[in-house]
Enzyme design. Structure first.
Site, PDB file in Angstrom:
ATOM      1  N   HIS A  83      89.705  10.774  90.326  1.00  0.00           N
ATOM      2  CA  HIS A  83      90.136  11.819  89.394  1.00  0.00           C
ATOM      3  C   HIS A  83      91.193  12.624  90.134  1.00  0.00           C
ATOM      4  CE1 HIS A  83      86.015  11.521  87.208  1.00  0.00           C
ATOM      5  NE2 HIS A  83      86.924  10.732  86.650  1.00  0.00           N
ATOM      6  N   GLU A  86      90.684  16.161  91.543  1.00  0.00           N
ATOM      7  CA  GLU A  86      89.562  16.418  92.436  1.00  0.00           C
ATOM      8  C   GLU A  86      90.018  16.024  93.839  1.00  0.00           C
ATOM      9  OE1 GLU A  86      86.144  14.450  90.736  1.00  0.00           O
ATOM     10  OE2 GLU A  86      86.458  15.421  88.796  1.00  0.00           O
ATOM     11  N   HIS A 190      84.192  12.833  94.943  1.00  0.00           N
ATOM     12  CA  HIS A 190      84.624  13.598  93.769  1.00  0.00           C
ATOM     13  C   HIS A 190      84.555  15.096  94.049  1.00  0.00           C
ATOM     14  CE1 HIS A 190      84.736  10.481  90.454  1.00  0.00           C
ATOM     15  NE2 HIS A 190      84.210   9.798  91.460  1.00  0.00           N
ATOM     16  N   GLU A 278      79.809  14.482  95.208  1.00  0.00           N
ATOM     17  CA  GLU A 278      80.499  15.643  94.656  1.00  0.00           C
ATOM     18  C   GLU A 278      80.553  16.684  95.767  1.00  0.00           C
ATOM     19  OE1 GLU A 278      81.787  15.812  91.650  1.00  0.00           O
ATOM     20  OE2 GLU A 278      80.823  14.155  90.545  1.00  0.00           O
TER      21      GLU A 278
END
Length: 455
Positions: A83, A86, A190, A278
């Site tokens: 992404h 990110e 991410h 994350e």
């Protein structure tokens, strides 16, 4: 000679000059090339494809044998920035590269890790999305998607339902990359939360809020390995009071359902265990926070790589010692959606926690008594000289079933002082590794015995 020394020092100086800032496409490429120039015997730089706008998808490989796979050395990968908005993972992977190359030969743990592991690092899977993010935002921007407006983490084939995705160039490049390497373990970096998420992300039928894989215990261990070695992820506080993650981990589906994700694709079709990391509550934080993000993640990134050596690995060979590709090698009670098979060198890698397992080996009959197909590409036959080889011949208790030769053995994994003080079967004796009596089968087979070589 003095000039040569000066030249080498200059190259090292260039490679080490990595600031805590965001590196756009040209700077990122220049940095990777400078690292490879400074450490040509330790690194291999290549592009696995191009983005929609034609940017290279760079991968830097690090290890004692960076240019090609070696028998017994597992393949590991980190992928970041799929992404585009990110961004933390993109930058900390550059600093991980810097740390690995400058520590090799000085730090015995890093030296041994790179001598026994082939590490692939892709700082950005979505360079177009990153370049399209003109105004950094903590929550959302169009840079999340590729140039065609597609979410790359919804773009992979899905094992549970047909998502009819139009496979994007970036996705196709990663799929081919996975197909061409024998990846064992991976993580996808991410931003937007602080948690380690593990497969499955999707499900069929009723799951009661949890989509469990056959290797759920291993995935929980992998997620906890990262979380507990991170500066704060293990606290599980999340990014606000409404969302908490006990011990800093979550099953992907328990968090939210996702189809076409990369981690499920790796596990189902790539025979590669992947988790999603994350790493920041803010997707695109200010550059002055990057140094702290690196400090928070540094130990966890290294400890996670070590987990590629969990469990059992080896080769399946015929009576002549020739490798048998495409043999199914799986632990009883852990059936995968797509059975895990040996590669062209007859190698298998099964990530398992310490315990007792029955390992089943199934081989097509026409391969059990013949030589394996010739090797192709850049694969090499020679074994790694510094890894001890333990071999145990499976006796003639094979039985013919459904056009396969199936052999079972009882295998016990034990904690052993080995690579980086982690569980790994590449040391000790066969007496320690194999416990219990082998189950004899009354059915005799005229086929030659298979050999299971533990490397």
């Amino acid at each position: 000679q003095d000039c040569a020394v000066v030249g080498i020092l200059c190259l090292i100086s260039v490679a080490a000059a990595l600031d805590f800032k965001y590196h756009h496409a040209e700077e990122l490429e220049a940095y990777l090339k400078s690292v490879h120039a400074a450490y040509p015997s330790l690194t291999h730089l290549h592009s696995i494809g191009r983005s929609v706008e034609g940017r290279n998808l760079w991968v830097l490989v690090l290890g004692r044998f960076p240019t090609h796979h070696k028998i017994g050395i597992p393949e590991f990968k980190y992928v970041a920035n799929m992404h585009g908005d990110e961004t933390v993972g993109r930058e900390i992977l550059l600093h991980l590269i810097d740390f690995l190359v400058t520590s090799y030969g000085r730090d015995p743990v890093i030296t041994r890790l790179l001598n026994n592991t082939r590490v692939h690092i892709m700082p950005t899977m979505n360079p177009d999305g990153f370049e399209a993010t003109k105004v950094p935002d903590c929550y959302y921007s169009r840079g999340r998607y590729n140039k065609n407006g597609e979410d790359l983490n919804r773009n992979f084939p899905d094992a549970f339902e047909s998502n009819n995705a139009s496979i994007q160039p970036e996705t196709r490049a990663v799929m081919n990359w996975i197909k061409n390497e024998t990846f064992v373990l991976s993580a996808n970096l991410h931003g937007g939360a602080l948690v380690a998420s593990y497969t499955f992300d999707n499900v069929t039928g009723s799951s009661k809020g949890y989509s469990r894989s056959p290797d759920d215990d291993v995935f929980i261990h992998l997620a906890k390995t990262y979380s507990f070695n991170h500066a704060s992820m293990y606290k599980g506080t999340g990014c606000d009071n409404r969302q908490t993650f006990p011990e800093g981990i979550t099953n992907g589906y328990s968090w939210y359902q996702l189809e076409g994700g990369m981690q499920d694709y790796n596990y189902v079709w790539g025979q590669c265990f992947e988790i999603t990391l994350e790493l920041s509550c803010c997707k695109y934080p200010p550059a002055d926070q990057l140094e702290k993000f690196w400090r928070d993640n540094k130990v966890a990134l290294i400890e996670y790589i070590k987990q590629v050596h969990l469990g059992v690995k080896g080769q399946v060979t015929d009576k002549n010692g020739d490798p048998i590709p495409n043999a199914i090698v799986e632990a009883k009670g852990r059936p995968h959606v797509c059975p895990y098979r040996t590669n062209q060198l007859g190698e298998y890698f099964l990530l398992l926690l310490p315990g007792t397992y029955v390992i089943n080996v199934s081989v097509p009959p026409h391969l059990s008594t013949s030589s394996a197909p010739p090797l192709r590409g850049n694969q090499h036959e020679e074994a790694v000289p510094q890894l001890p080889t333990l071999s145990w011949e499976m006796q003639k208790h094979s039985q013919r079933k459904r056009n396969t030769i199936k052999t079972s053995s009882l295998l016990t994994l034990h904690p052993s002082p080995s690579l980086c003080n982690k569980y790994i079967i590449c040391s000790g004796s066969t007496q320690e590794l194999f416990k219990g009596k082998k189950k004899e089968n009354s059915h005799k087979s005229s086929h030659a015995p298979l050999h299971l070589n533990i490397i």
